[in-house]
Write a protein that holds these residues in place. Structure first.
Motif, short mmCIF file in Angstrom:
data_model
loop_
_atom_site.label_atom_id
_atom_site.label_comp_id
_atom_site.label_asym_id
_atom_site.label_seq_id
_atom_site.Cartn_x
_atom_site.Cartn_y
_atom_site.Cartn_z
N ALA A 262 6.78 0.70 8.35
CA ALA A 262 6.42 1.40 9.67
C ALA A 262 6.60 2.65 9.43
O ALA A 262 5.53 3.48 9.84
CB ALA A 262 7.31 0.72 10.62
N VAL A 263 7.45 3.14 8.78
CA VAL A 263 7.39 4.78 8.47
C VAL A 263 6.18 5.34 7.75
O VAL A 263 5.54 5.95 7.97
CB VAL A 263 8.76 5.25 7.70
CG1 VAL A 263 8.57 6.49 7.32
CG2 VAL A 263 9.92 4.76 8.57
N GLU A 264 6.00 4.30 6.81
CA GLU A 264 4.69 4.56 5.77
C GLU A 264 3.35 4.52 6.69
O GLU A 264 2.63 5.36 6.34
CB GLU A 264 4.48 3.60 4.72
CG GLU A 264 3.35 3.95 3.71
CD GLU A 264 3.26 2.98 2.68
OE1 GLU A 264 2.67 2.15 2.58
OE2 GLU A 264 3.91 3.61 1.55
N GLU A 265 3.21 3.37 7.54
CA GLU A 265 2.06 3.26 8.26
C GLU A 265 1.98 4.60 9.23
O GLU A 265 0.82 5.10 9.47
CB GLU A 265 2.16 2.25 9.14
CG GLU A 265 1.13 1.93 9.95
CD GLU A 265 -0.33 1.61 9.39
OE1 GLU A 265 -1.27 1.77 10.06
OE2 GLU A 265 -0.29 1.22 8.39
N LEU A 266 2.98 5.15 9.74
CA LEU A 266 3.22 6.24 10.58
C LEU A 266 2.59 7.36 9.94
O LEU A 266 1.75 8.12 10.36
CB LEU A 266 4.51 6.63 11.29
CG LEU A 266 4.30 7.62 12.26
CD1 LEU A 266 3.58 7.60 13.41
CD2 LEU A 266 5.76 8.08 12.44
N VAL A 267 2.99 7.53 8.81
CA VAL A 267 2.58 8.83 8.16
C VAL A 267 1.33 8.95 7.68
O VAL A 267 0.36 9.51 7.76
CB VAL A 267 3.40 8.68 6.70
CG1 VAL A 267 2.98 9.74 5.71
CG2 VAL A 267 5.04 9.30 6.87
N ILE A 268 0.73 7.67 7.40
CA ILE A 268 -0.77 7.34 6.98
C ILE A 268 -1.75 7.67 8.31
O ILE A 268 -2.80 8.35 8.07
CB ILE A 268 -0.94 5.95 6.46
CG1 ILE A 268 -0.46 5.81 4.74
CG2 ILE A 268 -2.42 5.68 6.37
CD1 ILE A 268 -0.44 4.67 4.33
N ARG A 269 -1.20 7.21 9.41
CA ARG A 269 -2.04 7.32 10.36
C ARG A 269 -1.96 8.83 10.94
O ARG A 269 -2.95 9.57 11.13
CB ARG A 269 -1.30 6.66 11.66
CG ARG A 269 -1.81 5.09 11.48
CD ARG A 269 -1.22 4.19 12.77
NE ARG A 269 -1.36 2.89 12.63
CZ ARG A 269 -1.98 2.17 13.54
NH1 ARG A 269 -2.28 2.73 14.58
NH2 ARG A 269 -2.29 1.06 13.10
N LEU A 270 -0.85 9.50 10.60
CA LEU A 270 -0.96 11.02 11.00
C LEU A 270 -1.72 11.89 10.11
O LEU A 270 -2.17 12.82 10.41
CB LEU A 270 0.40 11.61 10.90
CG LEU A 270 1.41 10.97 12.09
CD1 LEU A 270 2.95 11.23 11.82
CD2 LEU A 270 1.20 11.59 13.46
N LEU A 271 -1.76 11.43 8.65
CA LEU A 271 -2.55 12.31 7.76
C LEU A 271 -3.92 11.82 8.11
O LEU A 271 -5.03 12.88 8.18
CB LEU A 271 -2.34 11.61 6.48
CG LEU A 271 -0.86 12.16 5.75
CD1 LEU A 271 -0.62 11.27 4.50
CD2 LEU A 271 -1.05 13.53 5.56
N ALA B 255 -8.30 18.07 8.32
CA ALA B 255 -8.30 18.76 6.97
C ALA B 255 -8.38 17.51 5.92
O ALA B 255 -8.91 18.00 4.73
CB ALA B 255 -7.06 19.48 6.62
N LEU B 256 -8.02 16.30 6.29
CA LEU B 256 -8.01 15.23 5.15
C LEU B 256 -9.41 14.75 4.64
O LEU B 256 -10.34 14.77 5.67
CB LEU B 256 -7.35 13.88 5.67
CG LEU B 256 -7.21 12.78 4.72
CD1 LEU B 256 -6.18 13.02 3.80
CD2 LEU B 256 -6.97 11.54 5.61
N THR B 257 -9.43 14.95 3.29
CA THR B 257 -10.85 14.62 2.76
C THR B 257 -10.53 13.33 1.73
O THR B 257 -11.68 12.72 1.34
CB THR B 257 -11.33 15.80 1.97
OG1 THR B 257 -10.36 16.16 1.07
CG2 THR B 257 -11.97 16.78 3.02
N GLY B 258 -9.47 13.04 1.41
CA GLY B 258 -9.19 11.93 0.55
C GLY B 258 -7.82 11.24 0.93
O GLY B 258 -6.87 12.08 0.94
N LEU B 259 -7.67 9.89 0.76
CA LEU B 259 -6.23 9.31 0.80
C LEU B 259 -6.18 8.21 0.00
O LEU B 259 -7.10 7.28 -0.10
CB LEU B 259 -6.08 9.00 2.38
CG LEU B 259 -4.36 8.24 2.60
CD1 LEU B 259 -3.37 9.31 2.14
CD2 LEU B 259 -4.71 7.93 3.98
N GLU B 260 -5.52 8.06 -1.05
CA GLU B 260 -5.21 6.87 -1.91
C GLU B 260 -3.68 6.34 -1.61
O GLU B 260 -2.88 7.15 -1.76
CB GLU B 260 -5.30 7.32 -3.36
CG GLU B 260 -6.78 7.83 -3.38
CD GLU B 260 -6.99 8.27 -5.14
OE1 GLU B 260 -6.57 7.41 -6.08
OE2 GLU B 260 -7.46 9.24 -5.21
#
Length: 92
Positions: free
Chosen positions: A25-34, A39-44
């Motif tokens: 759940a913490v990881e999911e929240l961080v991903i959603r915030l990113l 400014a985000l252009t890529g996420l892996e």
């Protein structure tokens, strides 16, 4: 449907995490915030996340923002100390 605006700070997130929120759940929240940061252009997402094999997330932001450093950065979402950290990676 009207979008809700939520406001919280690092202290509220830490209290939520410390209350027993599962790391997924913490990881999911961080991903959603990113993903919400323009400014985000890529996420892996690392296939080895949570297995002590390096970064959990690789993030790219050409210009950067208040929350995401410019360039490519590696993120660790929780570990023995349970925190989110990033360090800008040399060479993009």
């Amino acid at each position: 449907m009207v979008a809700r605006e939520y406001r919280f700070d690092a202290a509220a997130l830490e209290i939520w995490r410390a209350s027993g929120a599962p790391m997924a759940a913490v990881e999911e929240l961080v991903i959603r915030l990113l993903q919400a940061d323009p400014a985000l252009t890529g996420l892996e997402v690392s296939p080895w996340k949570g297995q002590d094999q390096g970064w959990d997330l690789l993030v790219t932001a050409e210009l950067g923002s208040t929350w995401i450093p410019a360039g490519r950065s590696g993120w660790i979402v929780g570990n023995a100390r349970t925190y989110v950290a990033s360090a800008t990676m040399a060479g993009g």
